[in-house]
Write an enzyme that holds these catalytic residues in place. Structure first.
Site, PDB file in Angstrom:
ATOM      1  N   GLU A  84       1.241  -0.935  -0.088  1.00 28.89           N
ATOM      2  CA  GLU A  84       0.075   0.289  -0.618  1.00 28.89           C
ATOM      3  C   GLU A  84       1.272   1.108  -0.105  1.00 28.89           C
ATOM      4  O   GLU A  84       2.053   0.987   0.422  1.00 28.89           O
ATOM      5  CB  GLU A  84      -0.871  -0.201   1.050  1.00 28.89           C
ATOM      6  CG  GLU A  84      -1.875  -0.993   0.777  1.00 28.89           C
ATOM      7  CD  GLU A  84      -2.916  -1.284   2.084  1.00 28.89           C
ATOM      8  OE1 GLU A  84      -3.601  -0.017   2.983  1.00 28.89           O
ATOM      9  OE2 GLU A  84      -2.781  -2.439   2.694  1.00 28.89           O
ATOM     10  N   CYS A 140       5.060  -6.434   7.581  1.00 32.42           N
ATOM     11  CA  CYS A 140       6.248  -5.942   9.239  1.00 32.42           C
ATOM     12  C   CYS A 140       6.597  -7.556  10.049  1.00 32.42           C
ATOM     13  O   CYS A 140       5.950  -8.066  10.344  1.00 32.42           O
ATOM     14  CB  CYS A 140       5.858  -4.510   9.874  1.00 32.42           C
ATOM     15  SG  CYS A 140       6.448  -4.005  10.539  1.00 32.42           S
ATOM     16  N   CYS A 142       4.724  -4.108  16.709  1.00 34.25           N
ATOM     17  CA  CYS A 142       3.993  -3.484  17.555  1.00 34.25           C
ATOM     18  C   CYS A 142       2.650  -3.877  18.088  1.00 34.25           C
ATOM     19  O   CYS A 142       1.995  -4.235  16.654  1.00 34.25           O
ATOM     20  CB  CYS A 142       4.388  -2.170  16.953  1.00 34.25           C
ATOM     21  SG  CYS A 142       5.674  -1.807  16.643  1.00 34.25           S
ATOM     22  N   CYS A 145      -0.747  -1.899  16.004  1.00 38.37           N
ATOM     23  CA  CYS A 145      -0.284  -1.288  14.498  1.00 38.37           C
ATOM     24  C   CYS A 145      -0.793  -2.758  13.393  1.00 38.37           C
ATOM     25  O   CYS A 145      -0.932  -4.443  14.384  1.00 38.37           O
ATOM     26  CB  CYS A 145       1.275  -1.756  14.286  1.00 38.37           C
ATOM     27  SG  CYS A 145       1.254  -1.132  12.160  1.00 38.37           S
ATOM     28  N   GLU A 186       9.258  -1.961   7.773  1.00 30.72           N
ATOM     29  CA  GLU A 186      10.348  -0.896   8.950  1.00 30.72           C
ATOM     30  C   GLU A 186      11.489  -1.217   7.627  1.00 30.72           C
ATOM     31  O   GLU A 186      12.226  -1.760   7.526  1.00 30.72           O
ATOM     32  CB  GLU A 186      10.882  -2.251  10.375  1.00 30.72           C
ATOM     33  CG  GLU A 186      12.360  -1.374  11.108  1.00 30.72           C
ATOM     34  CD  GLU A 186      11.721  -0.209  11.020  1.00 30.72           C
ATOM     35  OE1 GLU A 186      10.802   0.251  11.764  1.00 30.72           O
ATOM     36  OE2 GLU A 186      12.932   0.612  10.586  1.00 30.72           O
ATOM     37  N   SER A 210      10.903   6.991   8.918  1.00 32.34           N
ATOM     38  CA  SER A 210      10.910   6.535  10.600  1.00 32.34           C
ATOM     39  C   SER A 210      10.989   5.095  10.867  1.00 32.34           C
ATOM     40  O   SER A 210      11.168   4.499   9.449  1.00 32.34           O
ATOM     41  CB  SER A 210       8.912   7.035  10.762  1.00 32.34           C
ATOM     42  OG  SER A 210       8.674   5.810  12.149  1.00 32.34           O
ATOM     43  N   SER A 224       9.807   6.368  16.637  1.00 31.34           N
ATOM     44  CA  SER A 224       8.761   6.224  16.798  1.00 31.34           C
ATOM     45  C   SER A 224       8.589   5.902  18.392  1.00 31.34           C
ATOM     46  O   SER A 224       9.417   4.138  18.898  1.00 31.34           O
ATOM     47  CB  SER A 224       7.968   4.645  16.508  1.00 31.34           C
ATOM     48  OG  SER A 224       7.592   5.062  15.470  1.00 31.34           O
ATOM     49  N   LEU A 225       8.416   6.461  19.251  1.00 29.80           N
ATOM     50  CA  LEU A 225       8.523   5.880  20.626  1.00 29.80           C
ATOM     51  C   LEU A 225       7.583   4.723  21.610  1.00 29.80           C
ATOM     52  O   LEU A 225       8.010   3.847  21.979  1.00 29.80           O
ATOM     53  CB  LEU A 225       8.832   7.283  21.850  1.00 29.80           C
ATOM     54  CG  LEU A 225       9.994   8.020  22.282  1.00 29.80           C
ATOM     55  CD1 LEU A 225      10.699   9.209  22.789  1.00 29.80           C
ATOM     56  CD2 LEU A 225      11.059   6.534  22.296  1.00 29.80           C
ATOM     57  N   ASN A 226       6.191   5.567  21.507  1.00 29.01           N
ATOM     58  CA  ASN A 226       4.920   5.344  22.188  1.00 29.01           C
ATOM     59  C   ASN A 226       4.860   4.622  23.313  1.00 29.01           C
ATOM     60  O   ASN A 226       4.458   4.466  24.136  1.00 29.01           O
ATOM     61  CB  ASN A 226       4.586   4.204  21.118  1.00 29.01           C
ATOM     62  CG  ASN A 226       4.509   4.384  19.357  1.00 29.01           C
ATOM     63  OD1 ASN A 226       4.634   5.465  19.073  1.00 29.01           O
ATOM     64  ND2 ASN A 226       4.861   3.866  18.221  1.00 29.01           N
ATOM     65  N   CYS A 273      -2.293   6.108   9.462  1.00 26.23           N
ATOM     66  CA  CYS A 273      -1.348   5.144  10.977  1.00 26.23           C
ATOM     67  C   CYS A 273      -1.115   3.998  10.825  1.00 26.23           C
ATOM     68  O   CYS A 273      -2.170   4.408  12.037  1.00 26.23           O
ATOM     69  CB  CYS A 273      -0.502   6.367  11.896  1.00 26.23           C
ATOM     70  SG  CYS A 273       0.102   8.284  10.813  1.00 26.23           S
TER      71      CYS A 273
HETATM   72  N1  SAH Z   1       7.908   0.906  11.333  1.00 26.25           N
HETATM   73  C1  SAH Z   1       8.375   2.163  11.169  1.00 26.25           C
HETATM   74  C2  SAH Z   1       7.999   2.755   9.397  1.00 26.25           C
HETATM   75  C3  SAH Z   1       6.109   3.137   9.978  1.00 26.25           C
HETATM   76  S1  SAH Z   1       5.630   4.104  10.620  1.00 26.25           S
HETATM   77  C4  SAH Z   1       8.056   2.830  12.670  1.00 26.25           C
HETATM   78  O1  SAH Z   1       7.283   1.636  13.445  1.00 26.25           O
HETATM   79  O2  SAH Z   1       8.206   3.898  12.803  1.00 26.25           O
HETATM   80  C5  SAH Z   1       4.117   4.379  10.803  1.00 26.25           C
HETATM   81  C6  SAH Z   1       3.717   5.011  12.724  1.00 26.25           C
HETATM   82  O3  SAH Z   1       2.514   4.589  12.941  1.00 26.25           O
HETATM   83  C7  SAH Z   1       4.759   4.839  13.524  1.00 26.25           C
HETATM   84  O4  SAH Z   1       5.116   5.921  14.583  1.00 26.25           O
HETATM   85  C8  SAH Z   1       3.348   3.862  14.357  1.00 26.25           C
HETATM   86  O5  SAH Z   1       3.974   3.873  15.778  1.00 26.25           O
HETATM   87  C9  SAH Z   1       2.114   4.618  14.299  1.00 26.25           C
HETATM   88  N2  SAH Z   1       1.396   3.261  14.300  1.00 26.25           N
HETATM   89  C10 SAH Z   1       1.228   1.826  14.088  1.00 26.25           C
HETATM   90  N3  SAH Z   1       0.261   1.482  14.537  1.00 26.25           N
HETATM   91  C11 SAH Z   1      -0.553   2.405  15.102  1.00 26.25           C
HETATM   92  C12 SAH Z   1      -1.677   2.792  15.094  1.00 26.25           C
HETATM   93  N4  SAH Z   1      -2.678   1.980  14.995  1.00 26.25           N
HETATM   94  N5  SAH Z   1      -2.713   4.041  15.209  1.00 26.25           N
HETATM   95  C13 SAH Z   1      -1.996   5.193  15.304  1.00 26.25           C
HETATM   96  N6  SAH Z   1      -0.733   5.037  15.061  1.00 26.25           N
HETATM   97  C14 SAH Z   1      -0.080   3.852  14.867  1.00 26.25           C
END
Ligand code: SAH
Length: 370
Positions: free
Chosen positions: A96, A139, A143, A146, A191, A220, A243-245, A362
């Site tokens: 996508e 991926c 996470c 995701c 990733e 990212s 992506s800290l989260n 996202c």
């Molecule tokens: N794999 C990389 C590139 C993906 S970027 C990474 O993890 O950074 C996608 C962004 O969307 C990341 O910051 C991820 O944390 C965020 N993300 C993933 N699932 C999500 C969701 N269900 N809702 C909102 N953001 C999400």
């Protein structure tokens, strides 16, 4: 020599294309002509390369070469103008790619929901747009919040398949960089730092071929620490988002099991020593999960974690779905979290959800066809 996978012209550098034409006894300058046709004109078929003699075009075809542009298998248009493309690759697998008209790099916006069905803005009103590109099929980083993680990883995308997504979208939208301003975010499926070589080669081709400056690109990562270090040493590179989260290790290991491999201390050490250019800032992304990581204490902890780094924080309210056990915090809760960070002196923005109604936002990319 070239395997079946790499008989696509898309993905080859000017130097590689020059080698290719010279192998057939053609003058070296034909390599640059091929490069321009593939990346700048973004031709679809060998026959369209009008700068090349007809016989040589035919020979390329006989040798098994093709342009290698992915086919647009499906196209979903959101009420907010966002378009989600399902791109079909040579092995019939799909990935996508998302087109976001008026897309910033996610740092502005008020956090409102996607609107009702309407026409996407016409090309005539074009000011800038952002293309969100995939780097892998699925991926491998697991996470918990995701949707792409649910697919597992099928394979890496080649450099040609990464650039090809962008070339196909630009063709479909009738947009010509550098005259029209296009940002690229490597934030689609996958990733990028687990497909590092191909990702970096796609950057080179986008800069030298398509004509998109690296300053308009952001990659990212979920936090592949050794690759963050490598990336800092690249002469030509996009901006970096991490992506800290989560605001502490216990929480991060719960929502991003990858944290058990590279914890926050290692990740933040890499972030702190990342060589930023003049006026460049790092971005930290933080997906807000209701009742999990969205408390004011988490915001204070996050402020301490990122203090002293030249960075901004992008907050993303979870894009939820039946398959996920997490919920989306209210707008008030998101605003409260943002205020704590801003009060602590951290520039903090709420990422506007784009194309939630078509599963383009996202974390929602998982080849949803309905
Ligand atoms: N794999 C990389 C590139 C993906 S970027 C990474 O993890 O950074 C996608 C962004 O969307 C990341 O910051 C991820 O944390 C965020 N993300 C993933 N699932 C999500 C969701 N269900 N809702 C909102 N953001 C999400």
């Amino acid at each position: 020599m070239h395997t079946l996978q790499s008989n696509s012209l898309l993905g080859l550098t000017a130097q590689e294309l020059t080698g290719l034409v010279m192998d057939s006894g053609q003058p070296a300058y034909r390599g640059q002509q091929l490069f321009d046709a593939v990346y700048r004109q973004r031709i679809e078929t060998l026959e369209q390369i009008s700068s090349l003699p007809r016989e040589y075009r035919a020979l390329l075809g006989e040798q098994g070469w093709r342009v290698g542009l992915p086919a647009i298998a499906r196209k979903f248009v959101s009420g907010d103008g966002t378009v989600r493309y399902l791109m079909q690759l040579a092995d019939a697998e799909t990935v996508e790619t998302v087109w976001m008209p008026e897309g910033d790099e996610g740092e502005t916006g008020e956090g409102s929901e996607a609107g009702d069905e309407m026409e996407a803005p016409a090309a005539a009103t074009f000011r800038r747009a952002t293309v969100c590109v995939s780097s892998q099929m699925g991926c491998a980083v697991n996470c918990r919040f995701c949707f792409t993680a649910l697919l597992g990883v099928k394979r890496n995308l080649s450099a040609g398949e990464i650039v090809g997504q962008i070339a196909a979208v630009l063709r479909d939208q009738g947009v010509q960089p550098p005259m029209q301003r296009v940002n690229i975010v490597f934030m689609g499926m996958g990733e990028p730092f687990l497909n590092y070589e191909n990702f970096m080669k796609s950057v080179q081709l986008l800069v030298e071929g398509v004509g998109i400056p690296e300053a308009r690109m952001t990659v990212s990562t979920a936090g592949i620490v050794p690759r963050i270090v490598d990336f800092g040493r690249e002469a030509v590179r996009p901006k970096l988002a991490i992506s800290l989260n989560a605001s502490n290790d216990a929480l991060r290991s719960e929502v991003m099991p990858l944290n058990r491999k590279w914890n926050l201390q290692e990740l933040m050490a890499a972030a702190r020593s990342f060589p930023l250019r003049a006026r460049e800032r790092l971005t930290f992304e933080y997906v807000l999960l209701e009742g999990v990581n969205d408390r004011p204490e988490n915001a204070r902890e996050l402020a301490e974690l990122v203090r002293g780094v030249r960075a901004k924080v992008n907050l993303i309210a979870l894009n939820s779905g039946a398959e996920l056990s997490y919920r989306t915090p209210t707008q008030e809760r998101v605003g409260e979290f943002q205020r704590v960070l801003v009060a602590a002196g951290i520039p903090t923005f709420v990422r506007r959800p784009r194309g939630r109604d078509i599963f383009a936002a996202c974390g929602q990319l998982k080849r949803t066809v309905q």
